[in-house]
Design an enzyme around this catalytic site. Structure first.
Site, PDB file in Angstrom:
ATOM      1  N   TYR A 163       0.710 113.656 -23.242  1.00 54.00           N
ATOM      2  CA  TYR A 163       0.141 114.588 -24.224  1.00 54.00           C
ATOM      3  C   TYR A 163       0.089 113.897 -25.579  1.00 54.00           C
ATOM      4  O   TYR A 163       1.101 113.404 -26.074  1.00 54.00           O
ATOM      5  CB  TYR A 163       1.033 115.827 -24.308  1.00 54.00           C
ATOM      6  CG  TYR A 163       0.587 116.931 -25.230  1.00 54.00           C
ATOM      7  CD1 TYR A 163       0.122 118.130 -24.726  1.00 54.00           C
ATOM      8  CD2 TYR A 163       0.659 116.794 -26.626  1.00 54.00           C
ATOM      9  CE1 TYR A 163      -0.259 119.165 -25.571  1.00 54.00           C
ATOM     10  CE2 TYR A 163       0.270 117.815 -27.472  1.00 54.00           C
ATOM     11  CZ  TYR A 163      -0.182 119.006 -26.938  1.00 54.00           C
ATOM     12  OH  TYR A 163      -0.571 120.022 -27.773  1.00 54.00           O
ATOM     13  N   HIS A 193       6.896 126.429 -36.125  1.00 53.95           N
ATOM     14  CA  HIS A 193       5.635 125.858 -35.642  1.00 53.95           C
ATOM     15  C   HIS A 193       4.502 126.865 -35.457  1.00 53.95           C
ATOM     16  O   HIS A 193       3.333 126.480 -35.421  1.00 53.95           O
ATOM     17  CB  HIS A 193       5.885 125.141 -34.311  1.00 53.95           C
ATOM     18  CG  HIS A 193       4.957 123.995 -34.060  1.00 53.95           C
ATOM     19  ND1 HIS A 193       3.646 123.970 -34.508  1.00 53.95           N
ATOM     20  CD2 HIS A 193       5.132 122.820 -33.411  1.00 53.95           C
ATOM     21  CE1 HIS A 193       3.067 122.829 -34.141  1.00 53.95           C
ATOM     22  NE2 HIS A 193       3.942 122.123 -33.486  1.00 53.95           N
ATOM     23  N   THR A 207      -5.120 122.653 -32.542  1.00 49.53           N
ATOM     24  CA  THR A 207      -4.968 121.376 -31.857  1.00 49.53           C
ATOM     25  C   THR A 207      -5.640 121.399 -30.493  1.00 49.53           C
ATOM     26  O   THR A 207      -5.969 122.449 -29.960  1.00 49.53           O
ATOM     27  CB  THR A 207      -3.472 121.039 -31.640  1.00 49.53           C
ATOM     28  OG1 THR A 207      -2.875 122.056 -30.833  1.00 49.53           O
ATOM     29  CG2 THR A 207      -2.748 120.916 -32.959  1.00 49.53           C
TER      30      THR A 207
END
Length: 785
Positions: A588, A472, A601
């Site tokens: 979230y 990630h 993001t």
């Protein structure tokens, strides 16, 4: 390059008659062709860098400016207002040129300077235009005149035929929001989650922070924003991802699935052939910048920075922090099968292997009977466990010799491939359970048969199913999803298979065999591998996963009500969580900030006062004939969610700003009770929508079965849920729900049923005659649960 590494180009022996030199023309030819390919890539990269560097102008526009200036000079006019004459006076070669040549050279130099000035001006204008975001807050089809003029100007200044990175120099920097705005939005977001006394206490902390320490920290952020391309992204990558010392498997990595209903071929080697070939075709397009930049509403460009480290990238463990290393165009893949590691060269005679040739090479690996060496089979568990032991083991046992060479081969490979002996996918005898097992397999596998540090690992199952696991830190899911959609479409619709299920094309039987990697793993290292595997298995066994397709209705039905599909689903998740827990929680939802340079993001806090008011009204038991009351509350909640989503996309979010203020406070060595409490709040409901981007590559009308199941991730909080969803076509939504078995209050299957029920109940608000209402405690619904 394969033969260049595995064949000897020349040999010589010393004899009494002298030196006997023997040349291998075949090997020299391979070296030559590989060199030609390498130089072609360099020249292509140089050309693209130049084209991107002069964008939004084109290289040919320079010639146009030069001809225009020369033409005006021959009409006895001076468009430079004396500058050409000044340049001519200071030419260093004026003594060796005739006066006419001096004039032409001076005019060309002036034209070049004018051309560069025009490029700079156009870029500056485009950057200012792209800083305008009011268009996002206007309804589709109801744009203001200002926005219409803005769209026209953006298209004028955007140039023609942009490459992937053409817009990078014109994207605006992420703005730093005002402290008072961020604090105000934060307090608004926690209002429905706190009691009156808790909220008053938090408001007091926020007020003290805003009037005191916050202003001091804000100045440091503004200073960073002046010189950094993005004041968030580097700190986000380092402190959220790379400095995490726990396992990245489950906690950070995520996965993507194959087609839901279709397996193009049941032959493992054949599926690998097409898939791996398609992945390298994508890399070729990426290197040539032939991938189109992502444009919102066909006009507004998004940042393409994350594409740069997609291939040839690996996360390297460190004792304090990890690093992400990127190499240039590896010619091979690292492949794992039955405990053995192989290097597979993907180019021969300077060209990419065909799918049939790759299938042939993969079958060689599958047929290889050699056993794994001591410690080799479960070596990958080091990447699945805690980071510090892995960093220490890497430094101690993989710093020299054959271990270093083999580890370098894995880390520098284009990407990692696992040939899995299991069969996965939607099985007819147990469709629900098989999808859950498929998700868990992609997320963690056996905890040692994936290399979790690679930018992404491709998994090819025994029955022909595929999937991937992605690290990630280097990029977010939409970038990987773009790659995976291209691969799935290319595999099925362009490359295809013959009637027997094999890849199309011919085989070159003279291809060198895949190279088996060698290891010398001492007993002490094997013990560390076992310890890491034990940690990883405990984490993997704790994950509770449920994947289900929702087919009752989809995007088409939601848009008929003039609602955002994403807001509709988020409200369903709020309703489902309230029914599951009897309370609300901090929620979230990931939103992208790629309208700004190097944007990643931002968080959308989906649990709002409006969503809570709607859910409470719906669950109050006062369901009656007055559906318009609930519909009004629902629309208000959806509108608020859309507004928050737009604020997040345009740089006015809450959480990244507070995160960076917290990082500055740590650098300065000052404590903020407000920031400490904000950053410690758990996200018990973490959600993300995977966008479907390459719509033009799929024909969902004629081939509706060729749809991906999307992807998912592990739970963020020990007592919470992780929910990923993808909206496919007009009538389908796929959900991936995760939680932990160790928490008795969470159950992925139960929560999945609540999501389904909530979606149907929301549909009943707008179509009361379509289904029997299940709102506010309908006994039929309760019985089904």
């Amino acid at each position: 390059m394969a033969e260049a590494h595995q064949a000897v180009a020349f040999q010589f022996t010393i004899t009494p008659e002298g030196i006997d030199l023997q040349l291998s023309h075949q090997a020299l030819r391979q070296v030559y062709l590989s060199g030609v390919r390498s130089w072609k890539k360099r020249l292509s990269r140089l050309k693209n860098n130049f084209i991107t560097g002069v964008y939004p102008a084109s290289p040919s526009s320079w010639l146009f400016v030069v001809i225009a200036i020369l033409a005006t000079m021959y009409t006895r006019s001076d468009p430079s207002m004396g500058l050409i004459a000044k340049i001519q006076e200071h030419l260093p070669v004026s003594q060796s040129l005739s006066p006419q040549c001096q004039t032409v050279v001076s005019a060309v130099l002036f034209s070049t300077l004018l051309w560069l000035s025009l490029i700079f001006t156009m870029r500056l204008c485009l950057k200012q235009l792209l800083s305008y975001h009011r268009w996002m807050f206007e309804q589709h089809g109801k744009l203001s005149n200002t926005t219409k003029i803005w769209v026209a100007l953006v298209r004028i200044f955007s140039g023609r035929k942009p490459l992937l990175y053409s817009y990078q120099g014109s994207l605006p920097n992420l703005p730093v929001p005002a402290i008072k705005d961020t604090v105000k939005r934060y307090l608004e977001s926690v209002l429905p989650l706190m009691s009156a006394s808790e909220f008053e206490r938090m408001k007091s902390l926020a007020r003290d922070f805003e009037s005191g320490l916050g202003n001091r920290l804000q100045w440091y952020l503004k200073l960073k924003a002046l010189w950094a391309a993005n004041y968030v992204s580097d700190w986000w990558e380092e402190y959220i991802y790379l400095r995490s010392r726990g396992p990245i498997m489950v906690n950070s990595n995520y996965y993507g699935m194959d087609f839901l209903y279709v397996t193009p071929t049941p032959i493992q080697a054949a599926r690998a052939g097409n898939t791996l070939h398609a992945l390298l075709l994508y890399r070729r397009k990426l290197n040539r910048e032939e991938i189109k930049p992502w444009l919102l509403r066909s006009s507004v460009p998004c940042c393409s920075y994350q594409f740069e480290r997609m291939f040839d990238t690996c996360r390297i463990p460190g004792e304090i922090t990890d690093t992400v290393q990127h190499w240039q165009n590896s010619d091979y893949l690292a492949i794992y099968h039955r405990g053995r590691y192989f290097r597979l060269w993907m180019y021969n005679a300077g060209r990419l292997l065909s799918p049939r040739e790759i299938e042939y090479q993969i079958q060689r690996i599958l047929d290889d009977p050699s056993p794994p060496s001591a410690g080799e089979e479960k070596l990958g568990a080091l990447t699945a466990g805690d980071r510090v032991p892995w960093a220490q083991a890497r430094k101690q046992f993989f710093n020299s010799g054959i271990n270093k060479r083999s580890l370098d081969c894995i880390e520098k490979a284009a990407f990692f491939v696992t040939l899995d002996d299991d069969e996965q996918g939607m099985m007819g005898n147990d469709p629900d359970g098989s999808l859950d097992r498929y998700a868990k397999s992609l997320l963690h596998g056996k905890c040692y048969d994936r290399w979790f540090d690679k930018s992404f690992s491709v998994v090819i199952y025994k029955n022909g199913k595929t999937g991937l696991n992605a690290e990630h830190s280097w990029a977010d899911a939409p970038v990987v999803a773009h790659l995976w959609e291209y691969v799935l479409a290319t595999d099925s619709f362009q490359l295809g298979y013959n009637e027997e299920g094999h890849c199309k094309g011919d085989i070159n039987p003279n291809l060198p065999k895949p190279q088996r990697l060698s290891w010398d793993i001492p007993q002490e290292c094997q013990e560390q591998i076992s310890e890491s595997l034990e940690v990883a298995k405990a984490l993997a066994d704790d994950v509770d996963f449920h994947v289900f397709p929702f087919r009752d209705f989809g995007k088409w039905q939601i848009k008929k009500f003039r609602l955002s599909p994403d807001a509709f689903i988020q409200m369903a998740l709020q309703l489902a969580y309230y029914r599951d827990k009897g309370m609300f929680c901090l929620t979230y939802e990931a939103s992208m900030t790629r309208l700004f340079r190097e944007g990643r993001t931002e968080t959308v806090r989906s649990c709002t006062s409006e969503s809570c008011a709607f859910v409470k009204a719906l669950e109050s038991g006062e369901f009656s004939q007055v559906l318009c009351y609930f519909e009004r509350l629902f629309r208000q909640a959806c509108d608020k969610h859309q507004h928050l989503y737009r604020l997040a996309m345009t740089g006015a979010g809450i959480d990244r700003h507070l995160f960076c203020l917290y990082v500055v406070s740590k650098y300065l060595g000052v404590e903020s009770p407000f920031l400490k409490e904000v950053l410690s709040e758990p996200w018990r409901l973490s959600t993300s929508q995977t966008p479907f981007q390459n719509v033009e590559l799929f024909d969902l009308v004629n081939h509706p079965e060729y749809i991906s199941c999307g992807g998912g991730f592990g739970p963020v909080a020990d007592d919470g849920y992780g929910v990923a969803y993808i909206i496919l076509g007009e009538n389908m939504i796929n959900f991936h729900v995760s939680c932990k078995h160790s928490c008795a209050q969470t159950d992925s299957h139960k929560f999945g049923a609540q999501i389904r029920r909530a979606l149907l109940d929301l549909l009943a608000l707008f179509c009361p005659d379509q289904n029997e209402p299940t709102i506010a405690g309908n006994p039929q619904t309760k019985k089904d649960l």
